[in-house]
Enzyme design. Structure first.
Site, PDB file in Angstrom:
ATOM      1  N   HIS A 101      -2.395  -4.027   4.954  1.00 23.01           N
ATOM      2  CA  HIS A 101      -2.206  -3.638   6.359  1.00 23.01           C
ATOM      3  C   HIS A 101      -3.544  -3.315   7.006  1.00 23.01           C
ATOM      4  O   HIS A 101      -4.452  -2.784   6.351  1.00 23.01           O
ATOM      5  CB  HIS A 101      -1.252  -2.441   6.470  1.00 23.01           C
ATOM      6  CG  HIS A 101      -1.782  -1.174   5.874  1.00 23.01           C
ATOM      7  ND1 HIS A 101      -2.272  -0.133   6.647  1.00 23.01           N
ATOM      8  CD2 HIS A 101      -1.928  -0.763   4.594  1.00 23.01           C
ATOM      9  CE1 HIS A 101      -2.678   0.848   5.849  1.00 23.01           C
ATOM     10  NE2 HIS A 101      -2.487   0.494   4.603  1.00 23.01           N
ATOM     11  N   ARG A 126       2.922   4.673   6.405  1.00 21.36           N
ATOM     12  CA  ARG A 126       3.310   3.920   7.610  1.00 21.36           C
ATOM     13  C   ARG A 126       3.740   2.496   7.309  1.00 21.36           C
ATOM     14  O   ARG A 126       4.028   1.735   8.223  1.00 21.36           O
ATOM     15  CB  ARG A 126       2.130   3.917   8.593  1.00 21.36           C
ATOM     16  CG  ARG A 126       1.723   5.303   9.049  1.00 21.36           C
ATOM     17  CD  ARG A 126       0.361   5.301   9.699  1.00 21.36           C
ATOM     18  NE  ARG A 126      -0.688   4.949   8.743  1.00 21.36           N
ATOM     19  CZ  ARG A 126      -1.983   4.847   9.049  1.00 21.36           C
ATOM     20  NH1 ARG A 126      -2.372   5.046  10.297  1.00 21.36           N
ATOM     21  NH2 ARG A 126      -2.872   4.537   8.126  1.00 21.36           N
ATOM     22  N   CYS A 131      -6.179   0.112   6.802  1.00 20.82           N
ATOM     23  CA  CYS A 131      -5.954   0.666   5.457  1.00 20.82           C
ATOM     24  C   CYS A 131      -7.101   1.600   5.049  1.00 20.82           C
ATOM     25  O   CYS A 131      -8.266   1.194   5.030  1.00 20.82           O
ATOM     26  CB  CYS A 131      -5.820  -0.463   4.448  1.00 20.82           C
ATOM     27  SG  CYS A 131      -5.451   0.117   2.780  1.00 20.82           S
ATOM     28  N   CYS A 157       0.845  -1.193   0.000  1.00 20.42           N
ATOM     29  CA  CYS A 157       0.000   0.000   0.000  1.00 20.42           C
ATOM     30  C   CYS A 157       0.886   1.252   0.000  1.00 20.42           C
ATOM     31  O   CYS A 157       1.994   1.246   0.544  1.00 20.42           O
ATOM     32  CB  CYS A 157      -0.911   0.011   1.230  1.00 20.42           C
ATOM     33  SG  CYS A 157      -2.076   1.403   1.235  1.00 20.42           S
ATOM     34  N   ASP A 192       0.420   3.750   1.699  1.00 25.64           N
ATOM     35  CA  ASP A 192       0.384   4.321   3.054  1.00 25.64           C
ATOM     36  C   ASP A 192       1.797   4.560   3.600  1.00 25.64           C
ATOM     37  O   ASP A 192       2.639   3.655   3.581  1.00 25.64           O
ATOM     38  CB  ASP A 192      -0.385   3.354   3.977  1.00 25.64           C
ATOM     39  CG  ASP A 192      -0.750   3.991   5.307  1.00 25.64           C
ATOM     40  OD1 ASP A 192       0.169   4.467   6.016  1.00 25.64           O
ATOM     41  OD2 ASP A 192      -1.947   4.015   5.651  1.00 25.64           O
TER      42      ASP A 192
END
Ligand code: CO
Length: 211
Positions: A99, A47, A102, A43, A45
Site C-alpha cells: 500500500h 488501514r 507504508c 501489510c 497496517d
C-alpha cells in the site's frame, strides 16, 4: 474497562446477531471447514484490512500479514502459511498487497534506527539497492516513495514464485496464480501491478527448481 474495549466486545455480540438473523446456520456452516480460494499476503497496517477491501466473507480469504507485506524465504511463519494454503487448502490465487504510504517502506528509505525492526527493514533496503538507479532519479519524494512501494510488491511476488512451495505446486500441475497489488489509502482502490505468474518460466534460470 475502557470504552473502546467494551465497545469491541459489544460489537462482536451485534455482529453475531446480524449473521444469525441472515442465516441461523451461519457459524455452524463455517465450523464445518474452510476452502478459501485466496491467500492474501498484506501489510499489518490497520488501514489495510484484507477482507473488507475485497468484500470477502469469513471463509473466503486465508491471510498472512506482516510489516510491509514481505515474503522472506527464511520466515517460518510465512512459509508455514504458504505451505498450508497451497498444499492443504489448494488456494488458486496468492495476492501480495502493498500500500502507498507504508510506514515500513518509508522507514527503509531513511536512516533512523527504530529498534529490532531495523533487521526486518533491512530486507526492504536491499530492494532499494536493486532499483537504486531508477529510484534515485525520481526527485519528488512522494513519487519516489510510491515507486519504492511498487518495486517492493513486485519483488515479493518474485520471491513468492521462487519458493520451493510455489514451484513444487506448479511442477505438479496445480492451478496457482500469484499477483501483486498496491492499495491506495487515499482512494480505497487497489491497482493490479501486472506481475502475474502461473509458472516459473519468467524467473531467472538460476531460481528454477527441477523436481
Ligand atoms: Co504498510
Amino acid at each position: 474497562m475502557s470504552n473502546f474495549y467494551k465497545k469491541i466486545l459489544d460489537n462482536n455480540k451485534k455482529w453475531v446477531d446480524e449473521k444469525l438473523k441472515i442465516s441461523p446456520d451461519y457459524f455452524n456452516n463455517l465450523a464445518e471447514g474452510q476452502s478459501p480460494p485466496l491467500l492474501w499476503i498484506g501489510c499489518s497496517d490497520s488501514r489495510v484490512p484484507a477482507n473488507e477491501i475485497i468484500g470477502a466473507e469469513p471463509g473466503e480469504v486465508f491471510v498472512h500479514r506482516n510489516i510491509a507485506n514481505m515474503v522472506i524465504h527464511s520466515d517460518m511463519n510465512m512459509l508455514s502459511v504458504l505451505d498450508y494454503a497451497v498444499n492443504a487448502l489448494k488456494v488458486k490465487h496468492v495476492i501480495v498487497c502493498g500500500h502507498y504510504g507504508c510506514g515500513g517502506i518509508k522507514a527503509a528509505m531513511g536512516n533512523s534506527s527504530i529498534g529490532i525492526i531495523d533487521n526486518w527493514i533491512r530486507h526492504i533496503k536491499d530492494i532499494y539497492r536493486f532499483h537504486q538507479k531508477e529510484l534515485d532519479a525520481i526527485e519528488d519524494e512522494t513519487l519516489r516513495f510510491n515507486k519504492f512501494v511498487e518495486f517492493n510488491v513486485k519483488e515479493q511476488v518474485f520471491d513468492l514464485a521462487k519458493t520451493s512451495i510455489v514451484q513444487n505446486a506448479w511442477n505438479m500441475g496445480q492451478d496457482l496464480q500469484i499477483h501483486g497489488w498496491v492499495y491506495g489509502l487515499n482512494s480505497g482502490y487497489v491497482t493490479d501491478l501486472g506481475v502475474n505468474f502461473n509458472c516459473d518460466k519468467d524467473l531467472d534460470d538460476v531460481y528454477q527448481l527441477k523436481f
